[in-house]
Design a protein around this motif. Structure first.
Motif, PDB file in Angstrom:
ATOM      1  N   VAL A   1       1.327   2.335   3.877  1.00  0.00           N
ATOM      2  CA  VAL A   1      -0.129   2.223   3.998  1.00  0.00           C
ATOM      3  C   VAL A   1      -0.495   1.478   5.275  1.00  0.00           C
ATOM      4  O   VAL A   1      -1.462   1.832   5.960  1.00  0.00           O
ATOM      5  CB  VAL A   1      -0.725   1.515   2.763  1.00  0.00           C
ATOM      6  CG1 VAL A   1      -2.223   1.302   2.933  1.00  0.00           C
ATOM      7  CG2 VAL A   1      -0.459   2.333   1.507  1.00  0.00           C
TER       8      VAL A   1
ATOM      9  N   ALA B   1      -2.850   3.035   8.083  1.00  0.00           N
ATOM     10  CA  ALA B   1      -4.121   2.391   8.391  1.00  0.00           C
ATOM     11  C   ALA B   1      -4.156   1.775   9.776  1.00  0.00           C
ATOM     12  O   ALA B   1      -5.191   1.225  10.175  1.00  0.00           O
ATOM     13  CB  ALA B   1      -4.414   1.314   7.349  1.00  0.00           C
TER      14      ALA B   1
ATOM     15  N   LEU C   1      -6.984   2.721  11.823  1.00  0.00           N
ATOM     16  CA  LEU C   1      -8.278   2.611  11.160  1.00  0.00           C
ATOM     17  C   LEU C   1      -8.746   1.169  11.002  1.00  0.00           C
ATOM     18  O   LEU C   1      -9.919   0.857  11.196  1.00  0.00           O
ATOM     19  CB  LEU C   1      -8.214   3.270   9.767  1.00  0.00           C
ATOM     20  CG  LEU C   1      -7.824   4.742   9.699  1.00  0.00           C
ATOM     21  CD1 LEU C   1      -7.670   5.165   8.239  1.00  0.00           C
ATOM     22  CD2 LEU C   1      -8.865   5.595  10.399  1.00  0.00           C
ATOM     23  N   VAL C   2      -7.818   0.294  10.615  1.00  0.00           N
ATOM     24  CA  VAL C   2      -8.160  -1.085  10.281  1.00  0.00           C
ATOM     25  C   VAL C   2      -7.423  -2.023  11.224  1.00  0.00           C
ATOM     26  O   VAL C   2      -6.196  -1.929  11.353  1.00  0.00           O
ATOM     27  CB  VAL C   2      -7.772  -1.412   8.823  1.00  0.00           C
ATOM     28  CG1 VAL C   2      -8.322  -2.773   8.414  1.00  0.00           C
ATOM     29  CG2 VAL C   2      -8.277  -0.337   7.877  1.00  0.00           C
TER      30      VAL C   2
ATOM     31  N   LEU D   1      -6.923  -6.176   7.995  1.00  0.00           N
ATOM     32  CA  LEU D   1      -6.186  -5.577   6.882  1.00  0.00           C
ATOM     33  C   LEU D   1      -5.502  -6.651   6.062  1.00  0.00           C
ATOM     34  O   LEU D   1      -5.559  -6.638   4.816  1.00  0.00           O
ATOM     35  CB  LEU D   1      -5.154  -4.577   7.415  1.00  0.00           C
ATOM     36  CG  LEU D   1      -4.274  -3.885   6.371  1.00  0.00           C
ATOM     37  CD1 LEU D   1      -5.100  -3.146   5.334  1.00  0.00           C
ATOM     38  CD2 LEU D   1      -3.296  -2.918   7.056  1.00  0.00           C
TER      39      LEU D   1
ATOM     40  N   ARG E   1      -6.658  -7.611   2.309  1.00  0.00           N
ATOM     41  CA  ARG E   1      -5.595  -7.350   1.325  1.00  0.00           C
ATOM     42  C   ARG E   1      -5.426  -8.553   0.401  1.00  0.00           C
ATOM     43  O   ARG E   1      -5.430  -8.425  -0.825  1.00  0.00           O
ATOM     44  CB  ARG E   1      -4.277  -7.051   2.044  1.00  0.00           C
ATOM     45  CG  ARG E   1      -3.084  -7.027   1.108  1.00  0.00           C
ATOM     46  CD  ARG E   1      -1.760  -7.061   1.857  1.00  0.00           C
ATOM     47  NE  ARG E   1      -0.639  -7.092   0.927  1.00  0.00           N
ATOM     48  CZ  ARG E   1       0.644  -7.187   1.285  1.00  0.00           C
ATOM     49  NH1 ARG E   1       0.956  -7.249   2.570  1.00  0.00           N
ATOM     50  NH2 ARG E   1       1.595  -7.207   0.372  1.00  0.00           N
TER      51      ARG E   1
ATOM     52  N   TYR F   1       1.589  -6.048  10.543  1.00  0.00           N
ATOM     53  CA  TYR F   1       0.641  -4.947  10.744  1.00  0.00           C
ATOM     54  C   TYR F   1       0.438  -4.661  12.237  1.00  0.00           C
ATOM     55  O   TYR F   1       0.240  -3.507  12.627  1.00  0.00           O
ATOM     56  CB  TYR F   1      -0.693  -5.258  10.069  1.00  0.00           C
ATOM     57  CG  TYR F   1      -0.622  -5.255   8.564  1.00  0.00           C
ATOM     58  CD1 TYR F   1       0.197  -4.355   7.887  1.00  0.00           C
ATOM     59  CD2 TYR F   1      -1.362  -6.144   7.799  1.00  0.00           C
ATOM     60  CE1 TYR F   1       0.280  -4.340   6.514  1.00  0.00           C
ATOM     61  CE2 TYR F   1      -1.299  -6.146   6.415  1.00  0.00           C
ATOM     62  CZ  TYR F   1      -0.474  -5.249   5.775  1.00  0.00           C
ATOM     63  OH  TYR F   1      -0.393  -5.243   4.403  1.00  0.00           O
TER      64      TYR F   1
ATOM     65  N   GLN G   1       1.539  -0.912  14.284  1.00  0.00           N
ATOM     66  CA  GLN G   1       0.789  -0.114  15.249  1.00  0.00           C
ATOM     67  C   GLN G   1       1.708   0.507  16.288  1.00  0.00           C
ATOM     68  O   GLN G   1       1.325   1.459  16.969  1.00  0.00           O
ATOM     69  CB  GLN G   1      -0.256  -0.991  15.953  1.00  0.00           C
ATOM     70  CG  GLN G   1      -1.384  -1.471  15.053  1.00  0.00           C
ATOM     71  CD  GLN G   1      -2.408  -2.294  15.818  1.00  0.00           C
ATOM     72  OE1 GLN G   1      -2.094  -2.983  16.791  1.00  0.00           O
ATOM     73  NE2 GLN G   1      -3.651  -2.252  15.363  1.00  0.00           N
TER      74      GLN G   1
ATOM     75  N   ALA H   1     -12.147   5.702   3.803  1.00  0.00           N
ATOM     76  CA  ALA H   1     -10.713   5.676   4.115  1.00  0.00           C
ATOM     77  C   ALA H   1     -10.198   4.252   4.264  1.00  0.00           C
ATOM     78  O   ALA H   1      -9.120   3.909   3.747  1.00  0.00           O
ATOM     79  CB  ALA H   1     -10.444   6.464   5.395  1.00  0.00           C
ATOM     80  N   THR H   2     -10.955   3.398   4.952  1.00  0.00           N
ATOM     81  CA  THR H   2     -10.471   2.034   5.162  1.00  0.00           C
ATOM     82  C   THR H   2     -10.502   1.234   3.865  1.00  0.00           C
ATOM     83  O   THR H   2      -9.582   0.465   3.587  1.00  0.00           O
ATOM     84  CB  THR H   2     -11.302   1.315   6.236  1.00  0.00           C
ATOM     85  OG1 THR H   2     -12.676   1.278   5.840  1.00  0.00           O
ATOM     86  CG2 THR H   2     -11.189   2.018   7.563  1.00  0.00           C
TER      87      THR H   2
ATOM     88  N   SER I   1      -7.586   2.229   1.809  1.00  0.00           N
ATOM     89  CA  SER I   1      -6.351   1.675   2.378  1.00  0.00           C
ATOM     90  C   SER I   1      -6.189   0.208   1.997  1.00  0.00           C
ATOM     91  O   SER I   1      -5.107  -0.221   1.570  1.00  0.00           O
ATOM     92  CB  SER I   1      -6.363   1.811   3.900  1.00  0.00           C
ATOM     93  OG  SER I   1      -6.389   3.158   4.296  1.00  0.00           O
ATOM     94  N   ILE I   2      -7.265  -0.564   2.147  1.00  0.00           N
ATOM     95  CA  ILE I   2      -7.195  -1.995   1.854  1.00  0.00           C
ATOM     96  C   ILE I   2      -6.967  -2.238   0.364  1.00  0.00           C
ATOM     97  O   ILE I   2      -6.099  -3.023  -0.028  1.00  0.00           O
ATOM     98  CB  ILE I   2      -8.477  -2.702   2.331  1.00  0.00           C
ATOM     99  CG1 ILE I   2      -8.570  -2.657   3.860  1.00  0.00           C
ATOM    100  CG2 ILE I   2      -8.500  -4.147   1.852  1.00  0.00           C
ATOM    101  CD1 ILE I   2      -9.924  -3.078   4.398  1.00  0.00           C
TER     102      ILE I   2
END
Length: 311
Positions: A29, A33, A36-37, A42, A46, A92, A96, A222-223, A226-227
């Protein structure tokens, strides 16, 4: 501890496989994401959502242990830096730049790192079999970092994302060692809530900076999914499944779920993220997973303290 397999082997192993798949949700995930995030956002949301999910169940314990928690606030903030900051937001950032498969394989070496740190830091005894396992696991990490290119090792030229994930794995290992030094353990849900809240407090100023200076979290469907997905599945449900698996199977067998998790992550990344499986991934699997197994599974007879903790 209750008798292992009291609900039957089928139920126990079904939960074991489910728990290992839930652990794999975080890198998958997180990678999905990544575009996106923003990473700190994130991690912040989370752990805030995870804290709010468990709060109704943790509140009695938080109130009962409030004096101890208040006295240890500096320690909990340090755990927040290690567990939710470096092992969360920094990873995270790494996702990326690297694949979920790479990240999950690198993270799978954490039990071997914990064993090595416990031997150096706490003076735990360590067996020759465990040393061999640690060396195998670390060789597997080098194969992943170099992506199978021996010249990359000579040039010390590695993917920045892989190095950030490795930093997260080391941080998680230090986090685990600090938890071992905490004295009498708190109830599981209480400790989870306290650590999650500490992580939220640590991440909050960085999240504010990221929102102003970099970009804010776009709260789209979507975000949000994801979160919530990483909070619910990779945090809360993964913890509950792991604790229940320990109850049904024993700690030694349950802990091997971490070794199965990268296989789930690789399969999900291949199917959902179209990440190709390459030769160096196979080399990593053949070195990391047997290495961690050798390092952490308890031997017959007297077990060294570090092995008992890791297994």
């Amino acid at each position: 501890m209750p008798t292992p397999f009291r609900s039957g082997p089928l139920a126990a192993y079904s939960l074991y496989l489910t728990g290992s798949a839930l652990l794999a949700a975080n890198p998958v995930v997180g990678r999905a994401a990544a575009s996106l995030v923003p990473p700190v956002g994130l991690a912040f949301w989370r752990w805030l959502i995870a804290f709010l999910i468990v709060l109704p169940f943790a509140l009695p314990g938080l109130l009962a242990h409030r004096h101890r928690l208040r006295a240890d606030w500096k320690r909990y903030l340090l755990l927040g830096v290690l567990g939710q900051g470096i092992s969360g937001a920094v990873v995270y950032y790494g996702l990326q730049r690297t694949s979920a498969t790479n990240a999950s394989l690198i993270y799978a070496t954490s039990p071997a790192m914990i064993l090595a740190l416990a031997a150096v830091w706490l003076g735990d005894a360590i067996r020759s079999r465990q040393v061999l396992g640690i060396l195998l696991a670390m060789t597997g990490v080098l194969a992943i970092l170099a992506r199978g290119d021996l010249e990359a090792l000579l040039r010390l030229s590695f993917n920045g994302g892989d190095l950030l994930v490795l930093a997260g794995a080391v941080s998680w290992s230090v986090y685990t060692i600090l938890l071992r030094q905490s004295g009498a353990p708190l109830p599981v849900v209480t400790a989870f809530a306290a650590n999650a809240l500490a992580g939220v407090l640590v991440l909050a100023p960085f999240y504010a900076w990221e929102t102003v200076a970099v970009r804010s979290v776009p709260f789209t469907t979507a975000t949000v999914l994801s979160i919530v997905g990483v909070a619910l599945f990779a945090s809360v449900l993964a913890l509950l499944a792991y604790q229940k698996t320990i109850e049904m199977m024993g700690a030694a067998r349950a802990s091997t779920a971490l070794y199965v998790s990268p296989l789930w992550a690789a399969l999900a990344s291949w199917q959902l993220l179209s990440e190709p499986l390459q030769g160096f991934h196979l080399v990593g699997v053949l070195l990391v997973l047997p290495g961690v197994t050798l390092a952490t599974l308890p031997a017959r007879g007297p077990v060294a303290p570090a092995a008992a903790e890791a297994g």
